[in-house]
Design a protein around this motif. Sequence first.
Motif, PDB file in Angstrom:
ATOM      1  N   PRO A 166      17.685  -1.852  -6.202  1.00 61.97           N
ATOM      2  CA  PRO A 166      17.540  -3.099  -7.032  1.00 61.97           C
ATOM      3  C   PRO A 166      16.718  -3.626  -7.397  1.00 61.97           C
ATOM      4  O   PRO A 166      15.438  -3.083  -6.932  1.00 61.97           O
ATOM      5  N   GLY A 167      16.697  -4.341  -8.222  1.00 60.47           N
ATOM      6  CA  GLY A 167      15.488  -4.826  -9.252  1.00 60.47           C
ATOM      7  C   GLY A 167      14.952  -6.048  -8.759  1.00 60.47           C
ATOM      8  O   GLY A 167      15.369  -7.086  -9.153  1.00 60.47           O
ATOM      9  N   ASN A 168      14.303  -6.309  -7.475  1.00 60.44           N
ATOM     10  CA  ASN A 168      14.079  -7.262  -6.841  1.00 60.44           C
ATOM     11  C   ASN A 168      12.816  -8.095  -7.085  1.00 60.44           C
ATOM     12  O   ASN A 168      12.244  -8.839  -6.431  1.00 60.44           O
ATOM     13  N   GLY A 169      12.052  -7.533  -8.303  1.00 56.65           N
ATOM     14  CA  GLY A 169      10.590  -7.941  -8.492  1.00 56.65           C
ATOM     15  C   GLY A 169       9.896  -7.049  -9.292  1.00 56.65           C
ATOM     16  O   GLY A 169      10.538  -5.915  -9.351  1.00 56.65           O
ATOM     17  N   PHE A 170       8.548  -7.325  -9.528  1.00 54.47           N
ATOM     18  CA  PHE A 170       7.616  -6.307 -10.184  1.00 54.47           C
ATOM     19  C   PHE A 170       6.400  -6.162  -9.503  1.00 54.47           C
ATOM     20  O   PHE A 170       6.219  -6.950  -8.698  1.00 54.47           O
ATOM     21  N   TYR A 171       5.717  -5.272  -9.916  1.00 55.27           N
ATOM     22  CA  TYR A 171       4.460  -4.693  -9.159  1.00 55.27           C
ATOM     23  C   TYR A 171       3.238  -4.732 -10.213  1.00 55.27           C
ATOM     24  O   TYR A 171       3.559  -4.519 -11.506  1.00 55.27           O
ATOM     25  N   ALA A 172       2.082  -5.131  -9.709  1.00 56.15           N
ATOM     26  CA  ALA A 172       0.969  -5.076 -10.470  1.00 56.15           C
ATOM     27  C   ALA A 172       0.039  -4.083  -9.690  1.00 56.15           C
ATOM     28  O   ALA A 172      -0.169  -4.122  -8.501  1.00 56.15           O
ATOM     29  N   SER A 180       0.908  -1.305   0.009  1.00 54.94           N
ATOM     30  CA  SER A 180       0.120   0.040   0.014  1.00 54.94           C
ATOM     31  C   SER A 180       0.990   1.231   0.057  1.00 54.94           C
ATOM     32  O   SER A 180       1.892   1.237   0.529  1.00 54.94           O
ATOM     33  N   LEU A 181       0.645   2.201  -0.894  1.00 57.58           N
ATOM     34  CA  LEU A 181       1.186   3.528  -0.947  1.00 57.58           C
ATOM     35  C   LEU A 181       0.322   4.690  -0.415  1.00 57.58           C
ATOM     36  O   LEU A 181      -0.990   4.545  -1.217  1.00 57.58           O
ATOM     37  N   SER A 182       0.634   5.788   0.032  1.00 62.41           N
ATOM     38  CA  SER A 182       0.016   7.077   0.215  1.00 62.41           C
ATOM     39  C   SER A 182       0.303   7.948  -1.046  1.00 62.41           C
ATOM     40  O   SER A 182       1.277   7.537  -1.646  1.00 62.41           O
ATOM     41  N   ARG A 218      -2.951   0.709  -4.194  1.00 60.08           N
ATOM     42  CA  ARG A 218      -2.662  -0.631  -3.653  1.00 60.08           C
ATOM     43  C   ARG A 218      -1.972  -1.708  -4.885  1.00 60.08           C
ATOM     44  O   ARG A 218      -2.562  -1.463  -5.991  1.00 60.08           O
ATOM     45  N   LEU A 219      -0.704  -2.343  -4.430  1.00 59.86           N
ATOM     46  CA  LEU A 219      -0.325  -2.946  -5.389  1.00 59.86           C
ATOM     47  C   LEU A 219      -0.151  -4.605  -5.053  1.00 59.86           C
ATOM     48  O   LEU A 219      -0.142  -4.663  -3.784  1.00 59.86           O
ATOM     49  N   ALA A 220       0.071  -5.247  -5.856  1.00 53.53           N
ATOM     50  CA  ALA A 220       0.690  -6.701  -5.518  1.00 53.53           C
ATOM     51  C   ALA A 220       2.131  -6.861  -6.016  1.00 53.53           C
ATOM     52  O   ALA A 220       2.528  -6.470  -7.030  1.00 53.53           O
ATOM     53  N   PHE A 221       2.858  -7.234  -5.305  1.00 55.27           N
ATOM     54  CA  PHE A 221       4.613  -7.509  -5.434  1.00 55.27           C
ATOM     55  C   PHE A 221       4.707  -8.741  -5.588  1.00 55.27           C
ATOM     56  O   PHE A 221       4.528  -9.844  -4.723  1.00 55.27           O
ATOM     57  N   ILE A 222       5.623  -9.204  -6.654  1.00 58.02           N
ATOM     58  CA  ILE A 222       6.056 -10.733  -6.891  1.00 58.02           C
ATOM     59  C   ILE A 222       7.516 -10.698  -7.139  1.00 58.02           C
ATOM     60  O   ILE A 222       8.046  -9.824  -7.714  1.00 58.02           O
ATOM     61  N   GLU A 223       8.096 -11.056  -6.022  1.00 49.80           N
ATOM     62  CA  GLU A 223       9.580 -11.342  -5.907  1.00 49.80           C
ATOM     63  C   GLU A 223      10.201 -11.988  -6.978  1.00 49.80           C
ATOM     64  O   GLU A 223       9.812 -13.053  -7.651  1.00 49.80           O
ATOM     65  N   LYS A 224      11.316 -11.322  -7.145  1.00 55.71           N
ATOM     66  CA  LYS A 224      11.931 -12.299  -8.743  1.00 55.71           C
ATOM     67  C   LYS A 224      12.386 -13.385  -8.571  1.00 55.71           C
ATOM     68  O   LYS A 224      12.199 -14.275  -9.278  1.00 55.71           O
ATOM     69  N   ALA A 225      13.069 -14.078  -7.306  1.00 59.82           N
ATOM     70  CA  ALA A 225      13.265 -15.061  -7.100  1.00 59.82           C
ATOM     71  C   ALA A 225      12.126 -16.095  -7.174  1.00 59.82           C
ATOM     72  O   ALA A 225      12.205 -17.198  -7.974  1.00 59.82           O
TER      73      ALA A 225
END
Length: 229
Positions: A46-52, A33-35, A103-110
Amino acid sequence: MRLDKSFLENSFSLAGLPEALAEGLSGLARGVSLSSGEILFHTGDPGNGFYAVLEGSIKVSVISHEGEEQLLAVFGPGALVGELALLDGRPRSATVTALKPSRLAFIEKAAFARFGDANPAVYRHMLAVVGTRLRLANDVLAARSFLPLPGRVAQTLLQLAETFGKPLDNGRVLIHYKVSQANLANMAGAARENVNRVLSDWKRSGTISRISGYYCIENHDALKAASEI
């Protein structure tokens, strides 16, 4: 958290994936969640994953050493950001900031890599998503190089309509996001005063209008013609 079914159905970035794979990706996600005004990540992180993006809106920008911001894009629900991290392993190439509570969903790169290794179709799909982004970036670069200001403004409005457009009667499209003239000018690479003159001309000609503070495209064909190189 899992991405809800409506997101899986409506996301232009996940559209085309078999439902089982889309559901599998959703199982890897955790909520973020972001304000308003909060930074998701900076250039160089670091590019540790992507967001939806599930709710709200975000902007993608680059900032010079002098602190000047160049706005690259604005995204709403259904968009993916940070997906390049899945492919090249390099740091973030831009800064992403929430324009409103989001509101976003994060999926970690690994985790994505493990899932993708077991399901190669996911990698092919993400390559197609990145390819679409690169084509868009090429279009923007070509517009900056060859199009006069009205064409660049037209391209910006059409891109916003792709993300935030709500169809109305008679082919009209409401850009359901209150974008400022300053942001339009930034995206078009021009001074706000000059963009204001272009918008005023289009309002007088009936090409665009304003409805409750939102821009409305009244003549899509006219903007499309203006945006072509």
